[in-house]
Design an enzyme around this catalytic site. Structure first.
Site, PDB file in Angstrom:
ATOM      1  N   GLN A 112       0.814  -1.223   0.000  1.00  0.00           N
ATOM      2  CA  GLN A 112       0.000   0.000   0.000  1.00  0.00           C
ATOM      3  C   GLN A 112       0.849   1.276   0.000  1.00  0.00           C
ATOM      4  O   GLN A 112       0.554   2.231   0.693  1.00  0.00           O
ATOM      5  CB  GLN A 112      -0.974  -0.013   1.191  1.00  0.00           C
ATOM      6  CG  GLN A 112      -2.206   0.853   0.987  1.00  0.00           C
ATOM      7  CD  GLN A 112      -3.375   0.435   1.876  1.00  0.00           C
ATOM      8  OE1 GLN A 112      -3.822  -0.703   1.839  1.00  0.00           O
ATOM      9  NE2 GLN A 112      -3.895   1.363   2.654  1.00  0.00           N
ATOM     10  N   CYS A 135      -4.995  -5.894  -2.397  1.00  0.00           N
ATOM     11  CA  CYS A 135      -3.890  -6.796  -2.046  1.00  0.00           C
ATOM     12  C   CYS A 135      -3.851  -8.086  -2.851  1.00  0.00           C
ATOM     13  O   CYS A 135      -2.856  -8.401  -3.494  1.00  0.00           O
ATOM     14  CB  CYS A 135      -3.957  -7.124  -0.555  1.00  0.00           C
ATOM     15  SG  CYS A 135      -3.632  -5.708   0.521  1.00  0.00           S
ATOM     16  N   HIS A 175      -0.020 -13.023   1.593  1.00  0.00           N
ATOM     17  CA  HIS A 175      -1.476 -12.869   1.442  1.00  0.00           C
ATOM     18  C   HIS A 175      -2.027 -13.880   0.444  1.00  0.00           C
ATOM     19  O   HIS A 175      -2.825 -13.546  -0.436  1.00  0.00           O
ATOM     20  CB  HIS A 175      -1.847 -11.439   1.043  1.00  0.00           C
ATOM     21  CG  HIS A 175      -3.192 -11.033   1.569  1.00  0.00           C
ATOM     22  ND1 HIS A 175      -3.563  -9.717   1.714  1.00  0.00           N
ATOM     23  CD2 HIS A 175      -4.264 -11.748   1.995  1.00  0.00           C
ATOM     24  CE1 HIS A 175      -4.786  -9.642   2.203  1.00  0.00           C
ATOM     25  NE2 HIS A 175      -5.232 -10.868   2.372  1.00  0.00           N
ATOM     26  N   ASP A 222       2.255  -3.382  -3.872  1.00  0.00           N
ATOM     27  CA  ASP A 222       1.128  -4.068  -4.506  1.00  0.00           C
ATOM     28  C   ASP A 222       0.065  -3.092  -5.013  1.00  0.00           C
ATOM     29  O   ASP A 222      -0.653  -3.391  -5.961  1.00  0.00           O
ATOM     30  CB  ASP A 222       0.520  -5.122  -3.581  1.00  0.00           C
ATOM     31  CG  ASP A 222       0.056  -4.574  -2.236  1.00  0.00           C
ATOM     32  OD1 ASP A 222       0.385  -3.416  -1.899  1.00  0.00           O
ATOM     33  OD2 ASP A 222      -0.637  -5.313  -1.508  1.00  0.00           O
ATOM     34  N   HIS A 223      -0.055  -1.937  -4.383  1.00  0.00           N
ATOM     35  CA  HIS A 223      -1.004  -0.892  -4.791  1.00  0.00           C
ATOM     36  C   HIS A 223      -0.712   0.322  -3.931  1.00  0.00           C
ATOM     37  O   HIS A 223       0.169   0.294  -3.053  1.00  0.00           O
ATOM     38  CB  HIS A 223      -2.459  -1.346  -4.607  1.00  0.00           C
ATOM     39  CG  HIS A 223      -2.740  -1.884  -3.237  1.00  0.00           C
ATOM     40  ND1 HIS A 223      -2.911  -1.069  -2.136  1.00  0.00           N
ATOM     41  CD2 HIS A 223      -2.846  -3.161  -2.784  1.00  0.00           C
ATOM     42  CE1 HIS A 223      -3.113  -1.818  -1.075  1.00  0.00           C
ATOM     43  NE2 HIS A 223      -3.063  -3.087  -1.427  1.00  0.00           N
TER      44      HIS A 223
END
Length: 509
Positions: A46, A84, A134, A321-322
């Site tokens: 994130q 995620c 994850h 991831d983002h």
């Protein structure tokens, strides 16, 4: 003892002794270069693309900046499905959202045709994953020889406890790893209330450092080092927060089109809402501190690579991831089409013997995405890149004078938080076109003039030609899916939430 046990054991001794680096006796002498380079994927969770020093002078990331100075950094790095698990599916497989099958937040499938650790294992690498994966089930290896996990307290498999939580119980049995008291999807902020070396950010780096220190295999090493921050909780140790005490933290971008998102319930983990500028600034201040804390740990890890003689003969990449909206347009967290959510940091340092045609430290503006890392690693390993793989090797962008590359990248996310938040977008990093599946709303942003995406130009006469171009590109992009996405050659609205596509592995439905 095995690598995992020794790593946890040594890290535990380090903390109990109050050390910042384990006092081990092994001599770190330069190694003979492997025929194949070591490969290191360093990632955060994130982290916005505008939150590294190269793109934001207000944030302190000297180690990432130096890594970029020893390679290249990509100004237009994106995460195609910006939450995620689907982002990690694209990273794992080298495939586009439609082709790996996850169109929104869901379970990473148990098995894919192409999997990064498995393919690198088959290419002769010893493969280790550290930190946040994850995946589902949580102990799934996807080809890793071993994983050493921190999953932010999430328990999604029966009787699961992460290696970080187990280690914490052993070295600090009377303490609570969640003592700071902020949930992992909240945007409240606070300083970490325990000793700095108990923080999962420190643990992740230390575990990776211990493995590098003890690595004596003849095989080249592939290691994924995956930090669970700066994803909330925004909880840096106090000394990192203090670094930003006098920093003029920017207020969120708020476009005219975003006013509808201001008046929403003010819960601590709200996806939408105007919590006030001061709340957003404090969240950002702590977020910046968390990133600088991570950067210091990455610096420690890179220093260990150099001591071990592994740095020069290594392909090292960094990404996330983002992103995180952090209040932009009254949006929080991720899953949105906007830059705070989709744009990620993206750095590559190649092995020293790689013949390249770009100068170190160059900023490249090609639109790149998480799917491009697996083919890059296969290329570096001398392995075959499957023709059907959607990603492409980033090495071609530094090896070739005039590389062939995509003009733009696709982004999307199935419905999350509210029904309207169901969209697909295309961008080349300069212009972004967004199509909302349920409502038929369109957005067009000229990010060269408006990096904050404040002005929706879809109805502007001066952008009519651009709107037609990008609308046509969207039709072309979605045409392979057929109805309900495209009907009679035109974009179509629909109400069904398609969370997975037909290419999601069927054994996992």
């Amino acid at each position: 003892m095995n690598i995992k046990t020794r790593s946890l054991f040594v890290a535990g001794l380090s903390l109990m002794a109050g050390l910042t680096t384990p006092a081990l006796a092994k001599k770190n002498l330069p190694q003979e270069p492997h025929k194949k380079p070591h490969i290191f994927l360093i990632m955060t969770d994130q982290q916005r693309g505008d939150c590294i020093g190269k793109s934001n002078p207000l944030i302190n990331t000297p180690n990432l900046d130096q890594l970029a100075d020893n390679g290249v950094w990509f100004t237009n790095g994106y995460s195609s499905v910006p939450s995620c698990t689907p982002a990690r599916a694209g990273l794992l497989t080298g495939m586009s959202p439609w082709n790996h099958g996850m169109l929104g937040y869901y379970k990473v499938a148990e098995k894919y045709k192409y999997e990064m650790p498995q393919m690198l294992k088959e290419a002769g690498y010893y493969t280790v994953g550290i930190g946040k994966m994850h995946w589902h089930p949580q102990r799934n290896l996807h080809g890793f020889h071993q994983t050493i996990l921190d999953e932010s307290g999430r328990v999604e498999s029966d009787d699961f406890i992460s290696d970080y939580r187990q280690w914490f119980k052993e070295v600090a049995p009377k303490l609570d790893p969640d003592a700071t008291g902020i949930g992992w999807n909240e945007h409240r902020s606070g300083t970490y209330v325990l000793a700095e070396n108990l923080h999962p950010t420190y643990w992740t780096a230390q575990t990776a450092i211990d493995i590098i220190h003890d690595y004596d295999k003849e095989q080249p090493l592939y290691m994924k080092v995956s930090f669970a921050r700066p994803h909330s909780p925004y909880d840096p140790p106090k000394r990192y927060l203090d670094m930003y005490a006098d920093t003029p933290i920017p207020a969120p971008y708020v476009g005219e089109w975003a006013k509808q998102y201001a008046d929403n319930p003010k819960t601590a983990d709200a996806a939408f809402g105007d919590f006030g500028v001061e709340h957003a600034i404090e969240s950002r201040r702590h977020y910046y501190g968390s990133i600088t804390f991570i950067d210091d740990q990455i610096g420690r890890f890179i220093e260990e690579l150099k001591k071990a003689g592994m740095y020069e003969n290594a392909l090292i990449v960094f990404t996330s991831d983002h992103g995180d909206m952090l209040g932009d347009h009254h949006h929080w967290r991720k899953t949105y089409a906007y830059e705070g959510s989709t744009h990620v940091p993206y750095i590559m340092k190649w092995p020293s013997n790689e013949k390249v045609k770009v100068k170190k430290g160059t900023a490249l503006d090609y639109p790149v995405e998480l799917r491009d890392f697996l083919p890059t690693f296969l290329d570096a390993a001398g392995a075959t890149i499957p023709q059907e793989m959607d990603g492409a090797s980033l090495l071609t962008l530094v090896q070739d004078k005039k590389p062939a590359w995509r003009e733009y990248i696709d982004l999307e996310h199935a419905t999350t938080y509210k029904k309207h938040n169901y969209w697909c977008a295309l961008t080349d990093g300069n212009v972004k076109y967004v199509w909302f599946f349920r409502t038929g709303e369109e957005q067009l942003f000229d990010m060269t003039k408006d990096p904050g995406e404040l002005i929706n130009l879809i109805d502007s006469p001066s952008y009519a030609e651009a709107a037609q171009l990008w609308r046509g590109r969207m039709v072309e992009h979605l045409s392979e899916r057929g109805a309900p996405y495209v009907v009679d050659g035109k974009l179509s609205t629909f109400q069904k939430n398609l969370l997975t596509g037909p290419n999601y592995p069927k054994d996992n439905n």
